[in-house]
Design an enzyme around this catalytic site. Structure first.
Site, PDB file in Angstrom:
ATOM      1  N   HIS A 292       0.848  -1.193   0.000  1.00 16.40           N
ATOM      2  CA  HIS A 292       0.000   0.000   0.000  1.00 16.40           C
ATOM      3  C   HIS A 292       0.885   1.244   0.000  1.00 16.40           C
ATOM      4  O   HIS A 292       1.945   1.248   0.605  1.00 16.40           O
ATOM      5  CB  HIS A 292      -0.905   0.018   1.243  1.00 16.40           C
ATOM      6  CG  HIS A 292      -2.090   0.899   1.060  1.00 16.40           C
ATOM      7  ND1 HIS A 292      -2.037   2.246   1.293  1.00 16.40           N
ATOM      8  CD2 HIS A 292      -3.338   0.627   0.611  1.00 16.40           C
ATOM      9  CE1 HIS A 292      -3.209   2.759   1.020  1.00 16.40           C
ATOM     10  NE2 HIS A 292      -4.019   1.809   0.591  1.00 16.40           N
TER      11      HIS A 292
ATOM     12  N   ASP B 167      -7.827  -5.707   0.269  1.00 17.04           N
ATOM     13  CA  ASP B 167      -8.286  -6.632  -0.763  1.00 17.04           C
ATOM     14  C   ASP B 167      -7.881  -8.082  -0.520  1.00 17.04           C
ATOM     15  O   ASP B 167      -8.347  -8.971  -1.226  1.00 17.04           O
ATOM     16  CB  ASP B 167      -7.755  -6.189  -2.138  1.00 17.04           C
ATOM     17  CG  ASP B 167      -8.439  -4.922  -2.623  1.00 17.04           C
ATOM     18  OD1 ASP B 167      -9.639  -4.773  -2.349  1.00 17.04           O
ATOM     19  OD2 ASP B 167      -7.774  -4.085  -3.261  1.00 17.04           O
TER      20      ASP B 167
HETATM   21  N1  CMC Z   1       3.958  -7.712  -4.078  1.00 18.13           N
HETATM   22  C1  CMC Z   1       5.311  -7.720  -4.195  1.00 18.13           C
HETATM   23  N2  CMC Z   1       6.059  -6.601  -4.115  1.00 18.13           N
HETATM   24  C2  CMC Z   1       5.409  -5.447  -3.916  1.00 18.13           C
HETATM   25  C3  CMC Z   1       4.008  -5.374  -3.804  1.00 18.13           C
HETATM   26  C4  CMC Z   1       3.289  -6.572  -3.887  1.00 18.13           C
HETATM   27  N3  CMC Z   1       1.954  -6.572  -3.796  1.00 18.13           N
HETATM   28  N4  CMC Z   1       3.631  -4.098  -3.622  1.00 18.13           N
HETATM   29  C5  CMC Z   1       4.752  -3.380  -3.634  1.00 18.13           C
HETATM   30  N5  CMC Z   1       5.831  -4.183  -3.818  1.00 18.13           N
HETATM   31  C6  CMC Z   1       7.247  -3.771  -3.905  1.00 18.13           C
HETATM   32  C7  CMC Z   1       7.534  -3.255  -5.307  1.00 18.13           C
HETATM   33  O1  CMC Z   1       7.962  -4.290  -6.153  1.00 18.13           O
HETATM   34  C8  CMC Z   1       8.622  -2.240  -5.010  1.00 18.13           C
HETATM   35  O2  CMC Z   1       9.812  -2.941  -4.746  1.00 18.13           O
HETATM   36  P1  CMC Z   1      11.254  -2.355  -5.195  1.00 18.13           P
HETATM   37  O3  CMC Z   1      11.396  -1.077  -4.434  1.00 18.13           O
HETATM   38  O4  CMC Z   1      12.205  -3.428  -4.822  1.00 18.13           O
HETATM   39  O5  CMC Z   1      11.135  -2.118  -6.682  1.00 18.13           O
HETATM   40  C9  CMC Z   1       8.166  -1.613  -3.682  1.00 18.13           C
HETATM   41  O6  CMC Z   1       7.417  -2.650  -3.034  1.00 18.13           O
HETATM   42  C10 CMC Z   1       7.302  -0.375  -3.848  1.00 18.13           C
HETATM   43  O7  CMC Z   1       6.221  -0.711  -4.729  1.00 18.13           O
HETATM   44  P2  CMC Z   1       5.437   0.336  -5.603  1.00 18.13           P
HETATM   45  O8  CMC Z   1       4.667  -0.415  -6.632  1.00 18.13           O
HETATM   46  O9  CMC Z   1       6.355   1.418  -6.071  1.00 18.13           O
HETATM   47  O10 CMC Z   1       4.442   0.958  -4.522  1.00 18.13           O
HETATM   48  P3  CMC Z   1       3.251   1.939  -4.814  1.00 18.13           P
HETATM   49  O11 CMC Z   1       3.037   2.708  -3.580  1.00 18.13           O
HETATM   50  O12 CMC Z   1       3.448   2.678  -6.089  1.00 18.13           O
HETATM   51  O13 CMC Z   1       2.020   0.932  -5.091  1.00 18.13           O
HETATM   52  C11 CMC Z   1       0.291  -0.614  -4.692  1.00 18.13           C
HETATM   53  C12 CMC Z   1       1.077   0.563  -4.135  1.00 18.13           C
HETATM   54  C13 CMC Z   1      -0.892  -0.924  -3.813  1.00 18.13           C
HETATM   55  C14 CMC Z   1      -0.233  -0.253  -6.097  1.00 18.13           C
HETATM   56  C15 CMC Z   1       1.235  -1.851  -4.788  1.00 18.13           C
HETATM   57  O14 CMC Z   1       1.610  -2.242  -3.490  1.00 18.13           O
HETATM   58  C16 CMC Z   1       0.598  -3.016  -5.529  1.00 18.13           C
HETATM   59  O15 CMC Z   1       0.671  -3.055  -6.762  1.00 18.13           O
HETATM   60  N6  CMC Z   1      -0.048  -3.979  -4.798  1.00 18.13           N
HETATM   61  C17 CMC Z   1      -0.746  -5.068  -5.439  1.00 18.13           C
HETATM   62  C18 CMC Z   1      -2.132  -4.617  -5.914  1.00 18.13           C
HETATM   63  C19 CMC Z   1      -3.072  -4.405  -4.753  1.00 18.13           C
HETATM   64  O16 CMC Z   1      -3.188  -5.223  -3.845  1.00 18.13           O
HETATM   65  N7  CMC Z   1      -3.817  -3.274  -4.805  1.00 18.13           N
HETATM   66  C20 CMC Z   1      -4.806  -2.918  -3.778  1.00 18.13           C
HETATM   67  C21 CMC Z   1      -4.372  -1.717  -2.990  1.00 18.13           C
HETATM   68  S1  CMC Z   1      -5.272  -1.439  -1.493  1.00 18.13           S
HETATM   69  C22 CMC Z   1      -6.893  -1.171  -1.915  1.00 18.13           C
HETATM   70  C23 CMC Z   1      -7.102  -0.140  -2.956  1.00 18.13           C
HETATM   71  O17 CMC Z   1      -6.585   0.967  -2.888  1.00 18.13           O
HETATM   72  O18 CMC Z   1      -7.834  -0.429  -3.880  1.00 18.13           O
END
Ligand code: CMC
Length: 384
Positions: free
Chosen positions: A266, A320
């Site tokens: 998140h 989720d």
């Molecule tokens: N699984 C594995 N690694 C992850 C995940 C994950 N679900 N989420 C983040 N990371 C890692 C990512 O690979 C990155 O690593 P590194 O720095 O080594 O490259 C680091 O954590 C930061 O990730 P980011 O994608 O830059 O983080 P963000 O703040 O831009 O994205 C997020 C947040 C929710 C989109 C992301 O965590 C994600 O894609 N999660 C999976 C989809 C998900 O469950 N979404 C629902 C979010 S909560 C409810 C809602 O808002 O709808």
């Protein structure tokens, strides 16, 4: 060149840490894992409140007294039916589109018949908000019935928002304990600061466009797998893993291949999402109640492996991760999980639109241009 200068401008990819609005609706403490609606902890609301009361709180700022609550629920229950043309349209749609696309289409269609469609004052905006909140469950349930070739189940004014939705889906009055769990799940999803879909609604509303357009924008944004669409993908993943013993290998491979694990991570929480904690309890409770621990045992194993591997990076289960297991036991089909998210979050969307447009300013960020300059125009016949 003025369009090349970044002086006085800041850039943050994905607007991370950028404050884009001031709001008194909800707040998140991402380090401690706390979410409050209008100052009240989500845990207290999940325990003691319900959809109607918490929606009133978010929309109007305070918990309602008895009279205010009765009045609000009567307005909400009275607005569940859809315009006849929308009902007919739902009957004629193909059975295969994703229900989130139907939600956008049917809400945009309903806007054409809204009695306040040409009014933009606050009272009209509130009436439109109530109608939209009341109609989204009907649209979702009607479409689900139509695509199976089944008769529509008309809304039941005796049932509250959560129970009525389950009733309109299946035609059976839900078990009261299950309906209460669904009500709690809705309360947990009502609002969440300036998340992507709420921001989308505000961008649209900030142009002084109408409430329906703002909510249609938000629905389109919620659909994506990085936002509301993650809940369905979690179930896909758990089903693909198939058995708890296979979870370790599956997750280790996915992490090695740098694949995102749906339902984890998140932008704001760097600990377990408080909503996930509560939904986990109910996912376990329902799995035991219905004597089917297949999915929950896989999910618990996935959480254990993820905790060991990535919690040091601040990646924990989000809302989720466990919601889909809860919905499955309530008889909700997988492709309705994201519409169910919308059925709840529409309260936050409308509350934010009402709040923001009271002191409106159009959203208009800048882009940092990094393309070429001083290029000559080459006529078509001289281009290679
Ligand atoms: N699984 C594995 N690694 C992850 C995940 C994950 N679900 N989420 C983040 N990371 C890692 C990512 O690979 C990155 O690593 P590194 O720095 O080594 O490259 C680091 O954590 C930061 O990730 P980011 O994608 O830059 O983080 P963000 O703040 O831009 O994205 C997020 C947040 C929710 C989109 C992301 O965590 C994600 O894609 N999660 C999976 C989809 C998900 O469950 N979404 C629902 C979010 S909560 C409810 C809602 O808002 O709808």
């Amino acid at each position: 060149m003025p369009f090349l200068t970044a002086e006085g401008q800041t850039y943050s990819k994905g607007l991370e840490n950028v404050v884009a609005a001031i709001s008194a609706i909800s707040a998140i403490d991402g380090k401690e894992g706390i979410l409050i609606y209008r100052g009240i902890d989500i845990e207290a609301l999940a325990k003691h409140s319900n959809f109607g009361e918490s929606s009133y709180l978010l929309l109007f700022g305070d918990l309602p007294n008895k009279h205010e609550l009765e009045h609000f629920c009567a307005d909400l229950f009275g607005a569940r039916e859809l315009p006849e043309n929308v009902v007919n349209c739902l009957k004629s749609l193909p059975p295969d589109p994703h229900p989130m696309d139907i939600l956008k289409l049917a809400l945009a269609h309903a806007a054409l018949y809204d009695p306040d469609k040409n009014r933009m004052n606050r009272k009209a905006k509130i009436r439109k908000a109530i109608r939209i909140i009341a109609q989204l469950p009907t649209i979702t349930a009607f479409y689900h019935r139509a695509r199976q070739g089944k008769e529509f189940i008309m809304p039941n004014p005796e049932l509250d928002h959560a129970a009525n939705f389950l009733y309109m889906l299946s035609g059976k009055e839900p078990d009261p304990e299950d309906a209460k769990i669904f009500d709690i799940a809705l309360v947990l999803h009502l609002d969440h600061g300036l998340n992507a879909s709420t921001f989308s609604a505000l961008v649209t509303a900030s142009t002084l466009s109408d409430m329906h357009s703002a909510i249609v924008s938000a629905i389109g944004t919620l659909k994506g797998p990085l936002h509301g669409g993650a809940n369905e993908r979690v179930l896909d993943m758990l089903e693909e893993i198939g058995r708890p013993e296979k979870a370790e290998k599956y997750i280790m491979n996915a992490l090695k291949e740098k694949r995102k694990i749906m339902g984890f991570g998140h932008r704001v929480y760097k600990t377990m999402d408080p909503r996930a904690k509560i939904l986990k309890e109910y996912a376990i409770k329902l799995s035991d109640k219905y004597n089917d621990r297949r999915l929950i045992d896989i999910a618990l194993k996935v959480e254990e492996v993820m905790k060991r591997e990535v919690s040091k990076k601040g990646i924990y289960p989000n809302v989720d991760f466990y919601s889909g297991i809860v919905y499955k036991f309530l008889g909700i089909p997988k492709d309705l999980y994201t519409p169910v998210f919308a059925i709840a979050r529409v309260v936050g969307w409308t509350a934010h639109v009402l709040e923001y447009t009271e002191a409106n300013r159009i959203f208009r960020p800048r882009v940092l241009y990094n393309g070429p300059i001083d290029r000559e125009y080459i006529p078509l016949e001289q281009r290679p």
